[in-house]
Scaffold this motif. Structure first.
Motif, PDB file in Angstrom:
ATOM      1  N   GLY A 196      36.315  41.119  40.492  1.00 22.15           N
ATOM      2  CA  GLY A 196      35.339  40.744  41.498  1.00 22.15           C
ATOM      3  C   GLY A 196      34.272  39.823  40.936  1.00 22.15           C
ATOM      4  N   ASN A 197      33.024  40.124  41.265  1.00 19.28           N
ATOM      5  CA  ASN A 197      31.887  39.331  40.800  1.00 19.28           C
ATOM      6  C   ASN A 197      31.092  40.100  39.748  1.00 19.28           C
ATOM      7  OD1 ASN A 197      32.399  37.169  42.641  1.00 19.28           O
ATOM      8  ND2 ASN A 197      31.497  38.400  44.281  1.00 19.28           N
ATOM      9  N   ILE A 198      31.799  40.683  38.787  1.00 22.37           N
ATOM     10  CA  ILE A 198      31.142  41.488  37.766  1.00 22.37           C
ATOM     11  C   ILE A 198      30.147  40.642  36.962  1.00 22.37           C
ATOM     12  CG2 ILE A 198      33.003  41.068  36.123  1.00 22.37           C
ATOM     13  CD1 ILE A 198      32.504  43.886  35.007  1.00 22.37           C
ATOM     14  N   ASP A 199      28.959  41.217  36.734  1.00 23.10           N
ATOM     15  CA  ASP A 199      27.920  40.567  35.936  1.00 23.10           C
ATOM     16  C   ASP A 199      28.144  40.941  34.478  1.00 23.10           C
ATOM     17  OD1 ASP A 199      25.526  39.925  34.573  1.00 23.10           O
ATOM     18  OD2 ASP A 199      24.412  39.961  36.468  1.00 23.10           O
ATOM     19  N   LEU A 200      28.482  39.970  33.646  1.00 23.33           N
ATOM     20  CA  LEU A 200      28.839  40.257  32.265  1.00 23.33           C
ATOM     21  C   LEU A 200      27.669  40.836  31.473  1.00 23.33           C
ATOM     22  CD1 LEU A 200      31.069  37.180  31.327  1.00 23.33           C
ATOM     23  CD2 LEU A 200      31.742  39.411  32.216  1.00 23.33           C
ATOM     24  N   LEU A 201      26.451  40.365  31.749  1.00 17.73           N
ATOM     25  CA  LEU A 201      25.291  40.885  31.014  1.00 17.73           C
ATOM     26  C   LEU A 201      25.029  42.340  31.385  1.00 17.73           C
ATOM     27  CD1 LEU A 201      22.836  37.831  31.170  1.00 17.73           C
ATOM     28  CD2 LEU A 201      24.228  38.606  29.238  1.00 17.73           C
TER      29      LEU A 201
END
Length: 376
Positions: A131-136
């Protein structure tokens, strides 16, 4: 009555009366015992029907556990294939987030996994595909999870010829869900970790894949249809996955099983048996209450049919026995009373002055023979 004036007729009548009374008493007692036995058998058959259904549901629940274990094991195997793909290894080596994401997307498309994350040996997130996972955010959350020991074990001692990964089935808490990019907590999920080797055979990264157990899990629905039962996965009293609709499952609770007994659901529509699933959850197999009633009724009907057949057989055998007794009594009466008629006729002849009359039966050694010889 004239018909019963002779000794033979009276003998036949006496034998038939005695036989009738005896057989009537015997048949009545047999039918009474049969009725009592059928009542007892009905209760035993009801218990047998419950045990049979419980065994069927136990078997279905155990096979359901095996099916889920196979589902997660297959997902772990698929992750291992992705971790060894050359394009994935090259993309991770490049450190390019876009290249890592694209190669992970291609690898994930042919698997049953929900998401993939690549980390280095220090648990730093290098890339992800979910999906739109936030890497930070995922990087921060991942360092707060309990994955560290599993990853360290994989990094410190591994062989590219026999790669060793890690697989756990967990209940997603807030930190784990955030690290994996999931929005919901409390779900059952497979967390698998597979090593990524460089050209020298050393582990320089790892791929983390997860597979969430869905509320309407296709594997469970398909298996439930095959077994003609309903399957539920419970976390305590709460249903977290089911083969039936969410609207029905969400309002259903199943208490703990007490020994081998069936458990009635709170709505009174299903009977259930549950087994342990991955230690902390339960897999329950359900059957409609009507199925037990149908099975119980069928067993009782078979027993009653056999009982009626036995009752009819007893009556028929009693009637045949009476006929045999009657025929035997008739010929016995003729054997005993026939010579007596001749003796009576001889006595009447003597009374008329005929002293030369001969009487049959003088050769007999019984009382009739004594009378015949006395008259002759």
């Amino acid at each position: 009555m004239q018909i019963f004036a002779t000794l033979g007729a009276r003998l036949v009548l006496a034998v038939l009366l005695i036989a009738t009374v005896a057989f009537t008493a015997f048949v009545s007692l047999a039918i009474f015992r049969l009725d009592t036995s059928l009542s007892r058998q009905s209760a035993e058959l009801s218990a047998l029907a419950e045990r049979k259904l419980a065994q069927t549901l136990d078997g279905a629940a155990v096979l359901g556990v095996v099916r889920l274990d196979l589902l997660f094991t297959n997902a772990d195997r698929q992750l291992g294939v992705i971790a060894q793909r050359a394009d994935v290894v090259n993309a991770i080596s490049s450190g390019n987030v876009v290249a890592i994401t694209e190669t992970l997307r291609r690898g994930k498309s042919s698997t049953d996994l929900d998401g993939l994350i690549v980390i280095d040996v220090d648990l730093n997130v290098l890339g992800a595909e979910f999906g739109n996972i936030d890497l930070l955010v995922a990087d921060t959350a991942l360092k707060q999870t309990t994955f560290g020991p599993d990853i360290n074990s994989i990094i410190q001692d591994n062989d590219p010829l026999q790669p060793r990964g890690s697989m756990r089935v967990v209940k997603l808490d807030r930190t784990m869900a955030t690290a994996l990019g999931e929005n919901e907590i409390g779900m059952v999920a497979l967390i698998a970790i597979q090593p990524v080797f460089d050209d020298f055979g050393d582990v320089f990264a790892a791929v983390i894949g997860h597979r969430v157990l869905r509320s309407q899990e296709p594997a469970i629905i398909e298996f439930a249809k095959l077994e003609t039962v309903e399957l539920l996965v419970l976390d305590g009293p709460n249903v977290i996955s089911a083969s039936i609709s969410d609207s029905v499952a969400s309002n259903m609770t199943i208490g703990p099983a007490d020994g081998p007994d069936l458990v009635l659901t709170n709505d009174g529509n299903f009977l259930a048996r549950c087994v342990s699933l991955f230690v902390r959850w339960r897999m329950c197999a359900l059957a409609p209450v009507s199925e037990l009633q149908s099975l119980r009724g069928e067993l009782v009907r078979i027993s009653e049919r056999e009982g009626r057949a036995l009752g009819v057989w007893l009556v028929i055998m009693s009637v045949l026995s009476l006929l045999v007794c009657g025929v035997t009594a008739f010929f016995t009466a003729r054997y005993l009373a026939g010579p007596m008629s001749q003796i009576a006729e001889a006595l009447r002849a003597v009374a008329r002055g005929d002293w030369k009359v001969q009487v049959d039966g003088r050769e007999r050694n019984d009382e009739v023979g004594d009378i015949a010889r006395a008259v002759s």
